[in-house]
Design an enzyme around this catalytic site. Structure first.
Site, PDB file in Angstrom:
ATOM      1  N   ARG A 182      57.323  -5.782  -2.362  1.00  0.00           N
ATOM      2  CA  ARG A 182      56.027  -5.206  -2.751  1.00  0.00           C
ATOM      3  C   ARG A 182      55.611  -5.714  -4.133  1.00  0.00           C
ATOM      4  O   ARG A 182      54.437  -5.981  -4.376  1.00  0.00           O
ATOM      5  CB  ARG A 182      56.103  -3.673  -2.748  1.00  0.00           C
ATOM      6  CG  ARG A 182      56.170  -3.114  -1.335  1.00  0.00           C
ATOM      7  CD  ARG A 182      56.517  -1.646  -1.339  1.00  0.00           C
ATOM      8  NE  ARG A 182      55.482  -0.804  -1.917  1.00  0.00           N
ATOM      9  CZ  ARG A 182      55.698   0.396  -2.442  1.00  0.00           C
ATOM     10  NH1 ARG A 182      56.913   0.900  -2.487  1.00  0.00           N
ATOM     11  NH2 ARG A 182      54.702   1.090  -2.932  1.00  0.00           N
ATOM     12  N   ARG A 222      61.096   8.251  -6.451  1.00  0.00           N
ATOM     13  CA  ARG A 222      59.955   9.014  -5.949  1.00  0.00           C
ATOM     14  C   ARG A 222      60.283   9.797  -4.677  1.00  0.00           C
ATOM     15  O   ARG A 222      60.928   9.274  -3.764  1.00  0.00           O
ATOM     16  CB  ARG A 222      58.826   8.008  -5.669  1.00  0.00           C
ATOM     17  CG  ARG A 222      57.537   8.605  -5.252  1.00  0.00           C
ATOM     18  CD  ARG A 222      56.401   7.702  -5.587  1.00  0.00           C
ATOM     19  NE  ARG A 222      56.275   6.573  -4.670  1.00  0.00           N
ATOM     20  CZ  ARG A 222      55.246   5.739  -4.683  1.00  0.00           C
ATOM     21  NH1 ARG A 222      54.284   5.887  -5.580  1.00  0.00           N
ATOM     22  NH2 ARG A 222      55.184   4.741  -3.834  1.00  0.00           N
ATOM     23  N   LYS A 270      49.233   5.457 -10.023  1.00  0.00           N
ATOM     24  CA  LYS A 270      47.834   5.558  -9.591  1.00  0.00           C
ATOM     25  C   LYS A 270      47.589   6.841  -8.790  1.00  0.00           C
ATOM     26  O   LYS A 270      46.603   7.523  -9.016  1.00  0.00           O
ATOM     27  CB  LYS A 270      47.443   4.362  -8.694  1.00  0.00           C
ATOM     28  CG  LYS A 270      47.542   3.010  -9.375  1.00  0.00           C
ATOM     29  CD  LYS A 270      47.047   1.893  -8.465  1.00  0.00           C
ATOM     30  CE  LYS A 270      47.882   1.658  -7.230  1.00  0.00           C
ATOM     31  NZ  LYS A 270      49.236   1.133  -7.453  1.00  0.00           N
ATOM     32  N   ARG A 277      42.997  -4.810  -2.865  1.00  0.00           N
ATOM     33  CA  ARG A 277      44.338  -5.221  -3.260  1.00  0.00           C
ATOM     34  C   ARG A 277      44.462  -6.736  -3.277  1.00  0.00           C
ATOM     35  O   ARG A 277      45.552  -7.268  -3.482  1.00  0.00           O
ATOM     36  CB  ARG A 277      45.334  -4.633  -2.290  1.00  0.00           C
ATOM     37  CG  ARG A 277      46.531  -3.999  -2.978  1.00  0.00           C
ATOM     38  CD  ARG A 277      47.170  -3.068  -2.008  1.00  0.00           C
ATOM     39  NE  ARG A 277      48.452  -2.614  -2.387  1.00  0.00           N
ATOM     40  CZ  ARG A 277      48.789  -1.324  -2.407  1.00  0.00           C
ATOM     41  NH1 ARG A 277      47.895  -0.399  -2.178  1.00  0.00           N
ATOM     42  NH2 ARG A 277      50.021  -0.985  -2.676  1.00  0.00           N
ATOM     43  N   ARG A 307      59.812   7.537   0.830  1.00  0.00           N
ATOM     44  CA  ARG A 307      59.086   6.587   1.678  1.00  0.00           C
ATOM     45  C   ARG A 307      59.990   5.407   2.013  1.00  0.00           C
ATOM     46  O   ARG A 307      60.727   4.931   1.155  1.00  0.00           O
ATOM     47  CB  ARG A 307      57.849   6.066   0.922  1.00  0.00           C
ATOM     48  CG  ARG A 307      56.620   6.909   1.122  1.00  0.00           C
ATOM     49  CD  ARG A 307      55.506   6.548   0.179  1.00  0.00           C
ATOM     50  NE  ARG A 307      55.172   5.120   0.138  1.00  0.00           N
ATOM     51  CZ  ARG A 307      54.174   4.620  -0.589  1.00  0.00           C
ATOM     52  NH1 ARG A 307      53.411   5.422  -1.323  1.00  0.00           N
ATOM     53  NH2 ARG A 307      53.925   3.329  -0.593  1.00  0.00           N
TER      54      ARG A 307
HETATM   55  P1  AMP Z   1      50.593   2.356  -1.383  1.00  0.00           P
HETATM   56  O1  AMP Z   1      50.735   3.741  -0.870  1.00  0.00           O
HETATM   57  O2  AMP Z   1      49.323   2.137  -2.126  1.00  0.00           O
HETATM   58  O3  AMP Z   1      51.803   1.887  -2.159  1.00  0.00           O
HETATM   59  O4  AMP Z   1      50.509   1.392  -0.078  1.00  0.00           O
HETATM   60  C1  AMP Z   1      51.561   1.325   0.866  1.00  0.00           C
HETATM   61  C2  AMP Z   1      51.406   0.109   1.755  1.00  0.00           C
HETATM   62  O5  AMP Z   1      50.173   0.204   2.484  1.00  0.00           O
HETATM   63  C3  AMP Z   1      51.324  -1.235   1.038  1.00  0.00           C
HETATM   64  O6  AMP Z   1      52.595  -1.747   0.706  1.00  0.00           O
HETATM   65  C4  AMP Z   1      50.616  -2.084   2.094  1.00  0.00           C
HETATM   66  O7  AMP Z   1      51.489  -2.429   3.149  1.00  0.00           O
HETATM   67  C5  AMP Z   1      49.605  -1.088   2.661  1.00  0.00           C
HETATM   68  N1  AMP Z   1      48.309  -1.141   1.913  1.00  0.00           N
HETATM   69  C6  AMP Z   1      47.814  -0.201   1.068  1.00  0.00           C
HETATM   70  N2  AMP Z   1      46.614  -0.579   0.583  1.00  0.00           N
HETATM   71  C7  AMP Z   1      46.347  -1.792   1.136  1.00  0.00           C
HETATM   72  C8  AMP Z   1      45.274  -2.718   1.028  1.00  0.00           C
HETATM   73  N3  AMP Z   1      44.195  -2.490   0.251  1.00  0.00           N
HETATM   74  N4  AMP Z   1      45.348  -3.870   1.735  1.00  0.00           N
HETATM   75  C9  AMP Z   1      46.394  -4.125   2.550  1.00  0.00           C
HETATM   76  N5  AMP Z   1      47.447  -3.314   2.685  1.00  0.00           N
HETATM   77  C10 AMP Z   1      47.439  -2.150   1.993  1.00  0.00           C
END
Ligand code: AMP
Length: 214
Positions: free
Chosen positions: A171, A127, A13, A88, A160
């Site tokens: 996740r 990554r 994404k 989400r 990360r």
């Molecule tokens: P991402 O970079 O999109 O993989 O997000 C990393 C982490 O941020 C996720 O594993 C969640 O802990 C948190 N996170 C990102 N987007 C959301 C969301 N819409 N709602 C809740 N937690 C989020």
């Protein structure tokens, strides 16, 4: 044009969004990046979010909903936005619908990107991200020219914490339980498009553009 992009972690994404917002001239809101910036700057919300992120869990709705509303409604996003990583879960999707209606806006496209779990695991564990500019690489599929260094700005690359194997499983579980039900929430909408994200990056991008413009 206002777009929502959702799908499992590691599906691509972020990479695809960067290209799409450049082409369409719209603003990119990546919820994960917004949260990581809040953690880095040590704000109260960032501190609250950190423990959930480190554990691979979703940050509570009241934290993320407030953060996103503030941004989508800013005057400089008049040309449109792309939401990547928000909503989400279904309650975030409901909150988004309410806030958009309140401000006379709408979602023009909802794109669901999908790929098999083995591929997601491979993409996530390889990554690498630039500490300085946030650009993404992959150890095998798009390695940097010089190990550990960003091709674009020379910054240090890092993995990360939540891309380490022990957190990825959590996740993916959270995705299956909380995010995947968004499919049922959105799939009947005329704005909904489904995308197979198993191909190489340029091929998936071509399909994404098609999905957005068709
Ligand atoms: P991402 O970079 O999109 O993989 O997000 C990393 C982490 O941020 C996720 O594993 C969640 O802990 C948190 N996170 C990102 N987007 C959301 C969301 N819409 N709602 C809740 N937690 C989020």
């Amino acid at each position: 044009m206002n777009i929502v992009l959702f799908g499992p972690p590691g599906v691509g994404k972020g990479t695809q969004s960067d290209n799409l917002v450049n082409e369409l001239g719209i603003t990119h809101f990546a919820m994960g990046d917004i949260l990581r910036a809040a953690v880095k700057s040590g704000t109260a919300l960032g501190l609250k979010a950190k423990s959930f992120m480190d554990a691979g869990k979703l940050v509570p709705d009241e934290v993320v909903i407030g953060m996103i509303e503030e941004r989508i409604m800013a005057p400089d996003v008049e040309g449109g936005f792309l939401l990547d990583g928000f909503p989400r879960n279904v309650s975030q999707a409901e909150a988004l619908a309410v806030m958009l209606e309140k401000h006379g806006k709408q979602i023009d496209r909802v794109v669901f990107m999908d790929a098999p779990e083995a591929m997601l695991l491979e993409r996530l564990t390889g990554r690498l991200i630039c500490k300085a500019c946030g650009f993404g690489f992959h150890r095998h599929y798009s390695p940097p020219r010089e190990e550990g260094r960003c091709d674009r700005c020379g910054g240090d690359l890092y993995q990360r914490d939540d891309d380490k194997e022990e957190v990825i499983g959590q996740r993916l579980e959270v995705y299956a339980e909380q995010t995947k039900p968004l499919l049922d929430y959105y799939k009947a909408l005329p704005a909904f498009r489904r995308l197979d994200a198993t191909g190489e990056m340029p091929a998936v991008y071509a399909e994404l553009i098609e999905a957005v413009k068709s």
